[in-house]
Motif scaffolding. Structure first.
Motif, PDB file in Angstrom:
ATOM      1  N   GLU A  62       0.662  -0.649  -0.250  1.00 27.27           N
ATOM      2  CA  GLU A  62       0.049  -0.257  -0.075  1.00 27.27           C
ATOM      3  C   GLU A  62       1.030   1.352   0.021  1.00 27.27           C
ATOM      4  OE1 GLU A  62      -2.486  -0.110   3.685  1.00 27.27           O
ATOM      5  OE2 GLU A  62      -3.909  -1.425   1.652  1.00 27.27           O
ATOM      6  N   ARG A  63       1.689   1.099   0.877  1.00 22.30           N
ATOM      7  CA  ARG A  63       2.537   2.647   0.820  1.00 22.30           C
ATOM      8  C   ARG A  63       3.296   2.269  -0.251  1.00 22.30           C
ATOM      9  NH1 ARG A  63       5.578   1.681   5.554  1.00 22.30           N
ATOM     10  NH2 ARG A  63       7.097   0.080   4.066  1.00 22.30           N
ATOM     11  N   GLU A  64       3.715   1.744  -1.618  1.00 18.00           N
ATOM     12  CA  GLU A  64       4.566   1.648  -2.184  1.00 18.00           C
ATOM     13  C   GLU A  64       3.173   2.404  -3.119  1.00 18.00           C
ATOM     14  OE1 GLU A  64       7.273   1.367  -3.591  1.00 18.00           O
ATOM     15  OE2 GLU A  64       7.994   1.147  -1.929  1.00 18.00           O
ATOM     16  N   ALA A  65       2.085   1.847  -3.500  1.00 14.89           N
ATOM     17  CA  ALA A  65       1.305   2.134  -4.424  1.00 14.89           C
ATOM     18  C   ALA A  65       1.139   4.074  -4.026  1.00 14.89           C
ATOM     19  CB  ALA A  65       0.183   1.773  -3.679  1.00 14.89           C
ATOM     20  N   LEU A  66       0.717   3.767  -2.678  1.00 11.25           N
ATOM     21  CA  LEU A  66       0.847   5.373  -2.251  1.00 11.25           C
ATOM     22  C   LEU A  66       2.289   6.730  -3.294  1.00 11.25           C
ATOM     23  CD1 LEU A  66      -0.668   5.429   0.741  1.00 11.25           C
ATOM     24  CD2 LEU A  66      -1.433   5.798  -1.192  1.00 11.25           C
ATOM     25  N   PHE A  83       1.363   6.374  -6.918  1.00 13.96           N
ATOM     26  CA  PHE A  83       0.293   7.960  -7.055  1.00 13.96           C
ATOM     27  C   PHE A  83       1.019   9.090  -7.077  1.00 13.96           C
ATOM     28  CE2 PHE A  83      -2.691  10.155  -5.124  1.00 13.96           C
ATOM     29  CZ  PHE A  83      -3.555  10.440  -5.446  1.00 13.96           C
ATOM     30  N   LYS A  84       1.820   8.915  -6.366  1.00 17.05           N
ATOM     31  CA  LYS A  84       2.844  10.590  -5.338  1.00 17.05           C
ATOM     32  C   LYS A  84       3.430  11.465  -6.542  1.00 17.05           C
ATOM     33  CE  LYS A  84       5.766  13.016  -2.962  1.00 17.05           C
ATOM     34  NZ  LYS A  84       6.590  13.375  -1.593  1.00 17.05           N
ATOM     35  N   ASN A  85       4.239   9.880  -7.406  1.00 17.54           N
ATOM     36  CA  ASN A  85       5.173  10.168  -8.297  1.00 17.54           C
ATOM     37  C   ASN A  85       4.865  10.733  -9.464  1.00 17.54           C
ATOM     38  OD1 ASN A  85       7.398  10.001  -6.381  1.00 17.54           O
ATOM     39  ND2 ASN A  85       7.554   7.796  -7.032  1.00 17.54           N
ATOM     40  N   GLU A  99      -8.879   6.069   3.659  1.00 16.27           N
ATOM     41  CA  GLU A  99      -9.812   7.201   2.806  1.00 16.27           C
ATOM     42  C   GLU A  99      -8.393   7.773   2.637  1.00 16.27           C
ATOM     43  OE1 GLU A  99     -12.039   8.979   5.603  1.00 16.27           O
ATOM     44  OE2 GLU A  99     -12.724   7.327   6.742  1.00 16.27           O
ATOM     45  N   LEU A 100      -8.728   8.357   1.184  1.00 21.04           N
ATOM     46  CA  LEU A 100      -7.522   9.654   0.915  1.00 21.04           C
ATOM     47  C   LEU A 100      -8.190  10.980   1.007  1.00 21.04           C
ATOM     48  CD1 LEU A 100      -5.665   8.168  -2.031  1.00 21.04           C
ATOM     49  CD2 LEU A 100      -4.562   8.849   0.680  1.00 21.04           C
ATOM     50  N   HIS A 101      -7.836  11.947   1.420  1.00 22.73           N
ATOM     51  CA  HIS A 101      -8.486  13.304   1.017  1.00 22.73           C
ATOM     52  C   HIS A 101      -7.588  14.255   0.824  1.00 22.73           C
ATOM     53  CE1 HIS A 101     -12.386  11.592   3.370  1.00 22.73           C
ATOM     54  NE2 HIS A 101     -10.957  11.235   4.131  1.00 22.73           N
ATOM     55  N   LEU A 102      -7.456  14.650  -0.334  1.00 21.93           N
ATOM     56  CA  LEU A 102      -6.507  15.740  -1.325  1.00 21.93           C
ATOM     57  C   LEU A 102      -6.766  16.468  -1.514  1.00 21.93           C
ATOM     58  CD1 LEU A 102      -3.993  12.319  -2.892  1.00 21.93           C
ATOM     59  CD2 LEU A 102      -3.986  13.688  -0.294  1.00 21.93           C
ATOM     60  N   GLY A 158      -1.629  16.461 -12.902  1.00 25.19           N
ATOM     61  CA  GLY A 158      -0.625  15.509 -13.910  1.00 25.19           C
ATOM     62  C   GLY A 158      -1.229  14.531 -13.877  1.00 25.19           C
ATOM     63  N   LYS A 159      -0.823  13.253 -13.360  1.00 21.79           N
ATOM     64  CA  LYS A 159      -2.023  12.032 -13.913  1.00 21.79           C
ATOM     65  C   LYS A 159      -2.398  12.117 -12.593  1.00 21.79           C
ATOM     66  CE  LYS A 159       0.547  11.898 -18.340  1.00 21.79           C
ATOM     67  NZ  LYS A 159       0.696  10.762 -19.477  1.00 21.79           N
ATOM     68  N   ILE A 160      -2.821  10.725 -13.109  1.00 20.46           N
ATOM     69  CA  ILE A 160      -3.368   9.616 -11.715  1.00 20.46           C
ATOM     70  C   ILE A 160      -3.383   8.887 -12.050  1.00 20.46           C
ATOM     71  CG2 ILE A 160      -5.467   8.765  -9.639  1.00 20.46           C
ATOM     72  CD1 ILE A 160      -6.713  11.355 -10.953  1.00 20.46           C
ATOM     73  N   ASN A 161      -1.805   7.658 -10.782  1.00 17.65           N
ATOM     74  CA  ASN A 161      -1.866   6.835 -11.579  1.00 17.65           C
ATOM     75  C   ASN A 161      -2.649   5.616 -11.120  1.00 17.65           C
ATOM     76  OD1 ASN A 161       0.612   3.968 -10.671  1.00 17.65           O
ATOM     77  ND2 ASN A 161       1.253   5.241 -12.117  1.00 17.65           N
ATOM     78  N   PRO A 162      -2.625   4.310 -12.498  1.00 19.52           N
ATOM     79  CA  PRO A 162      -3.746   3.344 -11.425  1.00 19.52           C
ATOM     80  C   PRO A 162      -2.940   2.540  -9.940  1.00 19.52           C
ATOM     81  CG  PRO A 162      -2.483   3.060 -13.421  1.00 19.52           C
ATOM     82  CD  PRO A 162      -2.221   4.017 -13.285  1.00 19.52           C
TER      83      PRO A 162
END
Length: 247
Positions: free
Chosen positions: A36-40, A43-45, A80-83, A108-112
């Protein structure tokens, strides 16, 4: 002849499988949390973050303590993600406040990689600046979502119909974007939906809009302002206990 084991050892031997199972379960959870941490981080990158608002998102950190990330259970899975960015300043605010606000907008882009967040139930990307992209079709695969807010985030293009696969969704806000849809049949799959905002979407060609949206069994609030509609009444009675406000 085999020497029998002392009776006092039997309770200890019985504990060994339980200890192994507990260790394996903990190890499995650790690997899952790492994924999950790697996924986030992936996503951030792919985001544009002018003010470095997501500076707390660092490799090796506890993602449950990152800004915008909420974990609800003891294991620490991301729920939850509140951005959404800073609140927009009022019209009399000094230039510095407006500059800070605009710099706080993500783009930017939203990574899957978000699909790796198997426990995600709430996603809020509202009021950001995704001006060059469509709403990602993979959002329709986030099957655990009960809350999705993409309002005023400058998305454009057709509304992906596979959002209708989000069968647990209770809140959907797509208002304030440059969107369009030729049919609202996809909405019919959202039986638990209580709140729906499609304001500013071009629904002129969606001839099924009234039939679909006003038949949703749980819907309490519906917003269709600036959608190119001329035949939507100010309110529609759904049953004796509730009505829809269409503004």
């Amino acid at each position: 002849m085999t020497t029998p084991l002392p009776i006092s050892l039997f309770p200890f031997l019985l504990l060994i499988p339980a200890i192994c199972l507990s260790f394996c379960h903990a190890n499995s959870n650790l690997l899952y949390i790492q994924s999950e941490r790697e996924a986030l981080l992936n996503f951030k990158n792919h985001l544009i973050d002018p003010s470095n608002r997501l500076s707390s998102w660092v490799k090796g950190g506890d993602c449950c303590k990152w800004i915008g990330v909420v974990c609800h259970n003891s294991i620490g899975h991301v729920n939850e993600l509140h951005l959404a960015p800073l609140s927009e300043p009022d019209g009399f605010a000094p230039y510095a406040e407006w500059e800070a606000y605009y710099n706080s907008l993500l783009g930017g882009k939203i990574n899957p990689s978000l699909l790796e967040l198997k426990h995600l139930s709430s996603l809020d990307l509202s009021n950001n600046n995704f001006s060059s992209i469509h709403i990602p079709k993979f959002f329709g695969l986030l099957e655990g979502l009960t809350y999705l807010n993409l309002s005023d985030a400058k998305f454009q293009g057709a509304i992906p119909h596979n959002l209708g696969n989000l069968s647990k969704l209770q809140y959907l806000d797509l208002g304030g974007n440059d969107l369009k849809s030729k049919s609202l049949q996809w909405v019919s799959g959202l039986a638990p939906l209580q709140y729906l905002d499609l304001s500013s979407a071009d629904l002129y060609k969606a001839n099924d809009r009234v039939h679909v949206t006003f038949k949703l069994p749980s819907l309490l609030e519906l917003y269709l302002s600036d959608c190119g509609l001329e035949d939507v009444p100010s309110s529609i009675g759904v049953n004796s206990s509730k009505s829809l406000g269409c503004s």
